[in-house]
Design an enzyme around this catalytic site. Structure first.
Site, short mmCIF file in Angstrom:
data_model
loop_
_atom_site.label_atom_id
_atom_site.label_comp_id
_atom_site.label_asym_id
_atom_site.label_seq_id
_atom_site.Cartn_x
_atom_site.Cartn_y
_atom_site.Cartn_z
N GLY A 51 -5.39 3.14 -9.29
CA GLY A 51 -6.29 1.99 -9.25
C GLY A 51 -5.89 0.95 -10.28
N CYS A 79 -1.89 8.69 -10.88
CA CYS A 79 -1.93 7.44 -11.66
C CYS A 79 -3.28 7.30 -12.37
CB CYS A 79 -1.60 6.26 -10.74
SG CYS A 79 -1.10 4.80 -11.64
N TYR A 80 -4.12 6.34 -11.98
CA TYR A 80 -5.44 6.22 -12.61
C TYR A 80 -6.19 7.55 -12.52
CZ TYR A 80 -10.14 4.46 -13.62
OH TYR A 80 -11.36 4.25 -14.17
N HIS A 165 3.70 7.87 -7.88
CA HIS A 165 3.06 7.82 -6.55
C HIS A 165 3.83 8.66 -5.52
CE1 HIS A 165 0.00 4.81 -7.45
NE2 HIS A 165 0.88 4.38 -8.35
N GLU A 167 2.94 9.35 -2.61
CA GLU A 167 2.69 8.87 -1.25
C GLU A 167 3.65 7.77 -0.83
OE1 GLU A 167 0.93 8.44 -3.93
OE2 GLU A 167 0.01 6.47 -4.09
N ASP A 222 -4.92 -2.41 19.91
CA ASP A 222 -6.09 -1.98 19.12
C ASP A 222 -7.39 -2.05 19.92
OD1 ASP A 222 -4.06 -2.13 17.33
OD2 ASP A 222 -4.85 -3.84 16.23
N LYS A 361 -1.26 1.33 12.43
CA LYS A 361 -0.91 0.95 13.80
C LYS A 361 -0.28 2.11 14.59
CE LYS A 361 -0.46 -2.66 16.60
NZ LYS A 361 -1.50 -3.67 16.78
#
Ligand code: XMP
Length: 505
Positions: A51, A79-80, A165, A167, A222, A361
């Protein structure tokens, strides 16, 4: 209900990416606000995201540490998330002298289950300025950055923190680290799009509670997936298709037919006679967008009448796009709707649902496949909301729209026949506000130049021009020059994004 991996959102731009990676690894995952942590239910593991705030500043977002400890589930702070857990465990975090941003090599100091298989040093993606300057006595530092600060910590058998990170695809072994962490749950992966669909349908039914649902459809991926999902949920559905007169050739007919084949009757509102005159003489691209956006909303709501519940096909990227920094989780509104009071009013009244807001998506396409939506629809190129109006630099007229529609139809047909449609992200024609001299038959002509743009891209953030074979380009150009009245010159756009954009306006 399946076990969930709860990702607690502290506002990082990567929060949803964590959710997505967890799903790719095979577990149910969702993003939750820190305040919701006690209401999640069936939690198998918890990940605290990164964050933008600093744990050292007053009023920084907190964590319900007592509850986390009572869960008896593995917890990972990123992280945060790591910094706040370190403080809770009695360690120290200080404001860093400088920001560590981008790639960094970290050194493994102590091998552990979550760093299994990563080697002794590996490259990670960092984005932080605060650093851990003291760890509590019972903890173990598993890895450090080049400056010697702890970047992987274990505080207890089930509490871990990492500064980088995992991810982000730039982090080496990132997925492996997440997998290692999730293996602490001792549960087999059980997430699939098919079972996710069932969960979505269940939650749609709970949210709808018998109300009738209105949605706008465009024929795009979508809104089509949304409408089919709602139909599968058995809700009373009224899909409205606004034909702005700015669409591709035959599009209104084809969209209605596609839906009919999926047993959904859509309500088409022919409104070209409103949109095209409203654009007369307007040259500024943003002004065009505003006029079209406002008119769309007006036509849509006039048609809809009283709304019991409005379903929107907002995806996760729309959510991040419209969230301000700090990611206010309640402000998930599609960007161009921000201006519109009506939608805000409906939101306040609890009359807006966004069932796809957790998805990227390609996940929506995967959901579409599970819903048996034909591939031809799922693989359609994106088409901008303002339609062909942003492919006519300068003032839009009915005549120019008709010329552009013909050329666009030729381009798309050639790409489909040659197999290039599925190899490109988007393909479009732009009718240039330039007339050039040419020769048609024995006469000189003075007609428009037209530019073709075919791009490859992963996510529209960056794009490259597609290297179409010259023979194909020749066929397309010949077909346009021979068949489209009003065009006597065809160009191929070889601009990358950045610095150019995909559309011309
Ligand atoms: P650009 O031109 O910014 O486009 O590189 C990136 C992607 O967004 C689409 N696009 C729009 N979509 N309303 C939309 O719904 C718009 O005003 C708009 N402008 C661009 C574009 O087609 C591409 O896929």
């Amino acid at each position: 209900m399946k076990t969930r991996v709860a990702v607690i959102d502290y506002g990082s731009q990567y929060s949803q990416l964590i959710v997505r990676r967890v799903r790719e690894i095979g577990y149910y995952s969702h993003l939750y606000a820190p305040a919701d942590i006690r209401n999640i239910g069936n939690v198998g593991a918890v990940i605290l995201s990164g964050g933008p705030r600093s744990v050292t500043e007053p009023g920084a977002p907190d964590v319900d540490f007592e509850f986390l400890q009572s869960l008896n589930a593995p917890v990972l702070g990123i992280c945060y998330g790591m910094q706040i857990l370190n403080v809770k465990w009695g360690g120290k975090v200080s404001s860093g002298a400088s920001r560590e941003y981008g790639p960094a090599d970290v050194r493994v100091e102590q091998s552990d289950r979550i760093l299994d298989g990563v080697g002794s040093t590996f490259r990670v993606w960092m984005s932080h300025s605060d650093v851990v300057t003291g760890c509590p006595p019972q903890s173990s530092v598993l890895a450090r950055n080049p400056a010697g600060h702890p970047v992987a910590i274990q505080w207890s058998p089930s509490f871990y923190g990492i500064q980088f990170h995992p991810e982000v695809s730039h982090t080496e072994h990132g997925t492996r680290i997440l997998k290692n962490f999730l293996s602490l749950m001792n549960r087999q992966p059980d997430f699939s799009m098919a079972s996710y669909k069932d969960e979505l349908i269940q939650s749609i039914r709970e949210e709808v509670r018998g109300r009738s649902v209105i949605c706008a459809v465009s024929g795009g991926v979508d809104s089509t997936v949304l409408a089919v999902l709602l139909k599968e949920s058995g809700v009373r559905l009224r899909p409205i298709f606004v034909d702005s007169g700015l669409l591709r050739k035959n599009e209104p007919v084809e969209v209605a037919r596609n839906f009919r084949e999926m047993a959904i009757a859509i309500e088409t509102v022919p409104a070209g006679d409103k949109f095209v005159p409203a654009l007369a003489g307007v040259e500024d691209p943003e002004k065009k967008r505003r006029i079209i956006g406002d008119l769309f909303v007006k036509v849509f709501y006039e048609t809809a009448g009283d709304i019991e519940l409005l379903a929107q096909g907002t995806l996760y990227p729309d959510v991040i796009e419209s969230a301000t920094s700090g990611s206010d989780i309640t402000s998930r509104i599609k960007t161009h709707h921000n201006r519109v009071d009506k939608i805000l009013e409906l939101k306040r009244e609890g009359k807006v649902m966004e069932p796809l807001a957790d998805l990227f998506k390609d996940e929506v396409r995967a959901l579409g496949r599970v819903l048996n939506i034909p591939l031809e629809i799922l693989n359609r190129h994106p088409f901008p909301g303002p339609g062909l109006a942003v492919r006519i630099p300068g003032a839009v007229t009915k005549e120019k729209l008709d010329v552009l529609r013909e050329a666009d139809d030729i381009l798309v047909r050639h790409l489909k026949e040659s197999g290039w449609y599925d190899k490109t992200w988007q393909a479009l024609c732009v009718l240039l506000p330039v007339k050039t001299v040419g020769i048609k038959g024995d006469e000189r002509s003075y007609e428009h130049a037209l530019s073709i743009r075919c791009v490859t891209s992963r996510d529209a953030m960056t794009a490259d021009w597609a290297e179409l074979p010259h023979t194909l380009l020749r066929q397309i150009a010949n077909a346009i020059l021979n068949k489209v009245k009003g065009v006597n010159r065809v160009l191929y756009d070889i601009s990358t994004k950045p610095p150019a954009s995909i559309e011309w306006e």
